[in-house]
Design an enzyme around this catalytic site. Structure first.
Site, mmCIF file in Angstrom:
data_model
loop_
_atom_site.group_PDB
_atom_site.id
_atom_site.type_symbol
_atom_site.label_atom_id
_atom_site.label_comp_id
_atom_site.label_asym_id
_atom_site.label_seq_id
_atom_site.Cartn_x
_atom_site.Cartn_y
_atom_site.Cartn_z
ATOM 1 N N ARG A 111 0.875 -1.184 0.000
ATOM 2 C CA ARG A 111 0.000 0.000 0.000
ATOM 3 C C ARG A 111 0.900 1.219 0.000
ATOM 4 O O ARG A 111 1.685 1.431 0.934
ATOM 5 C CB ARG A 111 -0.909 0.017 1.229
ATOM 6 N N HIS A 138 -7.442 0.487 -6.500
ATOM 7 C CA HIS A 138 -7.656 -0.316 -5.288
ATOM 8 C C HIS A 138 -8.357 -1.623 -5.708
ATOM 9 O O HIS A 138 -9.513 -1.870 -5.355
ATOM 10 C CB HIS A 138 -8.496 0.479 -4.287
ATOM 11 N N GLN A 141 -10.127 -4.119 -3.255
ATOM 12 C CA GLN A 141 -11.430 -3.641 -2.794
ATOM 13 C C GLN A 141 -12.515 -4.023 -3.803
ATOM 14 O O GLN A 141 -13.586 -4.505 -3.435
ATOM 15 C CB GLN A 141 -11.379 -2.112 -2.618
ATOM 16 N N ASP A 232 -17.525 6.543 -1.629
ATOM 17 C CA ASP A 232 -16.245 6.465 -0.915
ATOM 18 C C ASP A 232 -16.016 7.839 -0.281
ATOM 19 O O ASP A 232 -16.732 8.812 -0.572
ATOM 20 C CB ASP A 232 -15.134 6.112 -1.919
ATOM 21 N N CYS A 272 -16.667 1.435 0.664
ATOM 22 C CA CYS A 272 -15.459 0.632 0.950
ATOM 23 C C CYS A 272 -14.967 0.841 2.380
ATOM 24 O O CYS A 272 -14.209 0.018 2.879
ATOM 25 C CB CYS A 272 -14.374 0.972 -0.047
ATOM 26 N N ARG A 300 -13.673 -8.720 2.031
ATOM 27 C CA ARG A 300 -12.259 -8.503 1.703
ATOM 28 C C ARG A 300 -11.479 -9.791 1.977
ATOM 29 O O ARG A 300 -10.646 -10.213 1.182
ATOM 30 C CB ARG A 300 -11.676 -7.353 2.547
HETATM 31 N N1 CP Z 1 -11.360 -0.206 2.391
HETATM 32 C C1 CP Z 1 -10.075 -0.206 2.792
HETATM 33 O O1 CP Z 1 -9.141 -0.432 2.027
HETATM 34 O O2 CP Z 1 -9.928 0.013 4.125
HETATM 35 P P1 CP Z 1 -8.556 0.234 4.917
HETATM 36 O O3 CP Z 1 -7.999 1.553 4.460
HETATM 37 O O4 CP Z 1 -8.936 0.214 6.339
HETATM 38 O O5 CP Z 1 -7.618 -0.890 4.553
HETATM 39 N N1 NVA Z 2 -10.172 6.447 -1.674
HETATM 40 C C1 NVA Z 2 -9.753 6.106 -0.349
HETATM 41 C C2 NVA Z 2 -9.961 4.663 -0.085
HETATM 42 C C3 NVA Z 2 -9.648 4.216 1.308
HETATM 43 C C4 NVA Z 2 -9.823 2.755 1.499
HETATM 44 C C5 NVA Z 2 -8.289 6.511 -0.146
HETATM 45 O O1 NVA Z 2 -7.486 6.309 -1.066
HETATM 46 O O2 NVA Z 2 -7.959 7.032 0.912
#
Ligand code: CP
Ligand code: NVA
Length: 317
Positions: A111, A138, A141, A232, A272, A300
């Site tokens: 990440r 993502h 997700q 989101d 999400c 997930r």
């Molecule tokens: N939806 C999602 O990716 O959540 P986190 O940021 O908690 O991993």
């Molecule tokens: N769009 C959001 C998703 C978090 C899971 C971000 O990138 O912060």
């Protein structure tokens, strides 16, 4: 052998995606039988003896925990590395990190902000690299989102999914993977925050079955006849500087009862998470009877277990 990565979801053929979702449902059923004490529902042990590094440059609740639990349940070991815990923080190159991790672990999840950093890691790695979220994509997700739709409606093909809000990483992955799974994805965003035309084109090219992508600025138009409404956060990780402007632009894009009234009577609500109740989603909708958000969060785990089996076990066959 060239490793099979999962960086955007483009790596999966439509039939592989369908098989992955079916496998995820099997894994979910097996887990619930195991928890209920059924005999003959032993864990698969698919990752026995294998280790997966999970690198988090940004915070996470669902992704980290679902991957850690998933790897454990498949009999493997997860090694979580937070920002500042590897020599990347002191300038070791992405290339050297990829070369070394490839000698020590069997897959790497990452990440991070820049998608290009993930691509660089993948270019030098000889083990599968999995995208745990970048600023642009993502895909893990989206796997859970499609699994949730499949559970809810018994299929993904021919469903209409309306995504309302910021045209961000989550919207991108929904378009790419949703269209591939036969979903009619309708995205409503303010013009300034619309997804890039290249992504829309790529998602349309990837469409299979009844899959399609439509982009509009009108949330009601996107929501009309939808099987699911999805949103989101308005301010993603890394977008904090423009937060006020985003909140202004996105105020008409909240999922609430009046937007839900445009969708089908049996429409599900997806998010999400993390959510900001009262901002992108009304509190009563988030916690209401149409919300499939908590199933989605649980999914997930199941979707990613199926992904790990595909990348680490099936690809080696
Ligand atoms: N939806 C999602 O990716 O959540 P986190 O940021 O908690 O991993
Ligand atoms: N769009 C959001 C998703 C978090 C899971 C971000 O990138 O912060």
């Amino acid at each position: 052998m060239v490793p099979r990565h999962f960086l955007t979801g483009d790596e999966l053929e439509p039939q592989e995606l369908a098989a992955l979702l079916a496998r995820a449902q099997e894994l979910k059923a097996a887990r619930s039988a195991l928890l209920a004490g059924a005999t003959g529902a032993a864990p698969t042990g698919a990752l026995a003896g294998r280790s997966i590094a999970l690198i988090f440059d940004r915070p996470s609740t669902r992704t980290r925990i679902s991957f850690e639990v998933g790897v454990h349940e498949l009999g493997g070991q997860a090694i979580v590395l937070r920002e500042g815990e590897t020599q990347l923080a002191r300038g070791e190159s992405v290339r050297d990190t990829a070369l070394v991790l490839s000698r020590l672990v069997h897959a790497v999840g990452v990440r991070t902000g820049p998608h290009a950093a993930l691509e660089e890691l993948a270019a030098h790695a000889s083990v599968p690299i999995v995208n745990l979220l970048t600023a642009d994509h993502h895909p893990c997700q989206a796997l859970a989102d499609l699994l949730t739709l499949r559970e809810h409606f018994g299929r993904t093909d021919g469903l209409r999914l309306a995504y309302v809000g910021d045209g961000n990483n989550v919207a991108t992955s929904l378009m790419l993977l949703g269209a591939r799974a036969g979903v009619e994805v309708a995205v409503a965003t303010p013009e300034e925050l619309a997804p890039g035309s290249e992504i829309v084109r790529a998602a349309r090219e990837a469409a299979s079955g009844g899959g399609s992508v439509a982009v509009t600025t009108d949330p009601a138009e996107a929501a009309r006849g939808a099987h699911a409404l999805y949103t989101d956060v308005w301010v993603s990780m890394g977008d904090e500087q423009g937060a006020e402007r985003r909140r202004e632009l996105l105020a008409p894009y909240r999922i609430d009862d009046s937007l839900l009234a445009h969708a089908r009577d049996d429409a599900a609500v997806l998010h999400c998470l993390p959510a900001h109740p009262g901002e992108e989603i009304a509190e009563d909708v988030l916690y209401g009877e149409r919300s499939a958000v908590w199933d989605q969060a649980e999914n997930r785990l199941h979707a990613q277990k199926a992904l790990l089996e595909l990348l680490l076990v099936e690809s080696a066959r």
